[in-house]
Design a protein around this motif. Structure first.
Motif, PDB file in Angstrom:
ATOM      1  N   ALA A 186       0.840  -1.278   0.013  1.00  0.00           N
ATOM      2  CA  ALA A 186       0.102  -0.076  -0.275  1.00  0.00           C
ATOM      3  C   ALA A 186       0.984   1.126  -0.068  1.00  0.00           C
ATOM      4  CB  ALA A 186      -1.075   0.037   1.169  1.00  0.00           C
ATOM      5  N   ALA A 199      -7.298   4.861   4.543  1.00  0.00           N
ATOM      6  CA  ALA A 199      -7.795   3.477   4.364  1.00  0.00           C
ATOM      7  C   ALA A 199      -9.175   3.342   5.370  1.00  0.00           C
ATOM      8  CB  ALA A 199      -6.609   2.644   5.040  1.00  0.00           C
TER       9      ALA A 199
ATOM     10  N   ARG B 170      -5.077  -1.295  -3.591  1.00  0.00           N
ATOM     11  CA  ARG B 170      -4.183  -1.745  -2.608  1.00  0.00           C
ATOM     12  C   ARG B 170      -4.594  -1.704  -1.092  1.00  0.00           C
ATOM     13  NH1 ARG B 170       0.472   2.233  -4.005  1.00  0.00           N
ATOM     14  NH2 ARG B 170      -1.076   3.338  -4.901  1.00  0.00           N
ATOM     15  N   LEU B 171      -5.459  -0.675  -0.759  1.00  0.00           N
ATOM     16  CA  LEU B 171      -6.042  -0.369   0.497  1.00  0.00           C
ATOM     17  C   LEU B 171      -7.309  -1.214   0.755  1.00  0.00           C
ATOM     18  CD1 LEU B 171      -5.791   3.416   1.102  1.00  0.00           C
ATOM     19  CD2 LEU B 171      -4.407   1.593   2.007  1.00  0.00           C
TER      20      LEU B 171
END
Lengths: 247, 247
Positions: A186, A199, B170-171
């Motif tokens: 990430a 996030a 990605r998160l």
């Protein structure tokens, strides 16, 4: 782990005597202050002298050395157990040093926090505590350890050391490594703090354990290397399948 | 997502009129019962007729079709937004259908629960809500959407659609796939229920989101395929490094 165990034992048996030693004097002060031990031992040998049960609660890769240092002073009828996250290696050393009186153990509890400040008397309530007797373990020693496990609120379950190691590699060690790897991925391209700030709760749940003490995890992975490599290989294969399915 | 948004808007503006439609009549009953909508629309076209703001809250892969079905009836001065987890594809269709009045959005909130029963008025309190204007987006439409976001307690942050997609791959999307893969690997050899019963809180945290609705996730991955494949590749590379380091 050790601090919580002491507090939970004291909760179950208020009159119990618990001698503790830690190489860090402030940890020992904290243990006494929080009621995790009743007596502060001057050194590691004093901690085991006269003991009925010896619990080794150190980073798992140091357990063999710690056990070797006290082996001559552990009473001949004392039961010895540990709380390490890898078992085959520890059990091998424990049997060499203590014969049929050594019973490996691993409570399936804990958090990303560690140290005496993080200890909780109820840490083990309702959790599984894997015990790893072998064919050579004495029935009396096994009973003592499972009674201790039950006294602190946990549920004992017996597994062979090698089966334990394969299981925790997949249930604990692999998720730990993956949590860290997900944070790495990430943060690979961009401002780490800003990205992680965006996030959602899912990412935070999945990666929360990445905040764990890295030294402890180096020790754990070192002590369970083969099973951890098998588990990583299993995940990489599964991800390759997922990748192919998506493509 | 849509239910929580309605409840949060009602909390902020008690006199607001919210017309809702859902293909599932019981979801629509639930939305009315929980105060997520104030009027039940008879069909999807009735829901947008006369609207000032249209919010498309459907599985992300269905957003283009749903938007196309209502495009003729959305008032010419209405602002259109969505809450989907992938943006480049949705924004492309939104711009084609609504021009400078479409502004993509994605609240970084949610849980493994879904449906109107899981809706919460405070779901968006304090969370980031990514808004994805393009160079063609009208400033007025952008302002309407960020005001709505702020009204429900969230914090708007602007990103380009493609950057959003790479980020959430990605998160959010990669952690989701990995959570499921970790359960697969853990259960690969043995009795799944028994094994997972032994798992500690770390495993449960890491894999909690694996209980999410699989249909929604198929839709999300389909809508963000390229970025998800990049993210999986990134993780596999990282795991190969970790494997090599351990070996």
């Amino acid at each position: 782990m050790g601090g919580s165990l002491g507090m939970a034992l004291k909760r179950a048996h208020p009159d119990i005597e618990i001698r503790g030693f830690d190489a860090d004097p402030s940890a020992l002060d904290g243990a006494l202050g929080r009621g995790a031990i009743t007596h502060r031992a001057d050194d590691i040998v004093a901690a085991v002298t006269g003991a009925e049960v010896v619990v080794v609660a150190v980073p798992v890769d140091r357990a063999p050395d710690v056990m070797a240092r006290v082996a001559d002073r552990v009473p001949a009828d004392a039961v010895v157990t540990d709380v390490g996250s890898a078992k085959a290696m520890v059990v091998k050393h424990g049997r060499e040093l203590f014969g049929d009186r050594f019973v490996g153990g691993h409570p399936m509890a804990g958090s990303e926090r560690h140290g005496i400040e993080a200890a909780e008397a109820d840490l083990y309530d309702g959790v599984w505590w894997i015990v790893t007797p072998t064919t050579e373990t004495s029935a009396a020693a096994y009973t003592v350890v499972t009674e201790m496990v039950t006294a602190v609120g946990a549920k004992p379950v017996a597994l062979e050391p090698e089966m334990h190691d394969a299981l925790v590699a997949r249930l604990s060690h692999l998720p730990q490594l993956v949590a860290s790897a997900l944070v790495d991925v990430a943060a690979a391209s961009g401002d780490k703090e800003a990205l992680l700030g965006l996030a959602g709760p899912g990412f935070r749940d999945v990666t929360r354990i990445a905040a764990s003490n890295p030294d402890l995890w180096v020790a754990i992975v070192r002590a369970n290397q083969g099973a951890v490599l098998d588990a990583i290989g299993g995940l990489r294969s599964r991800l390759a399948e997922v990748e192919s399915d998506i493509a």
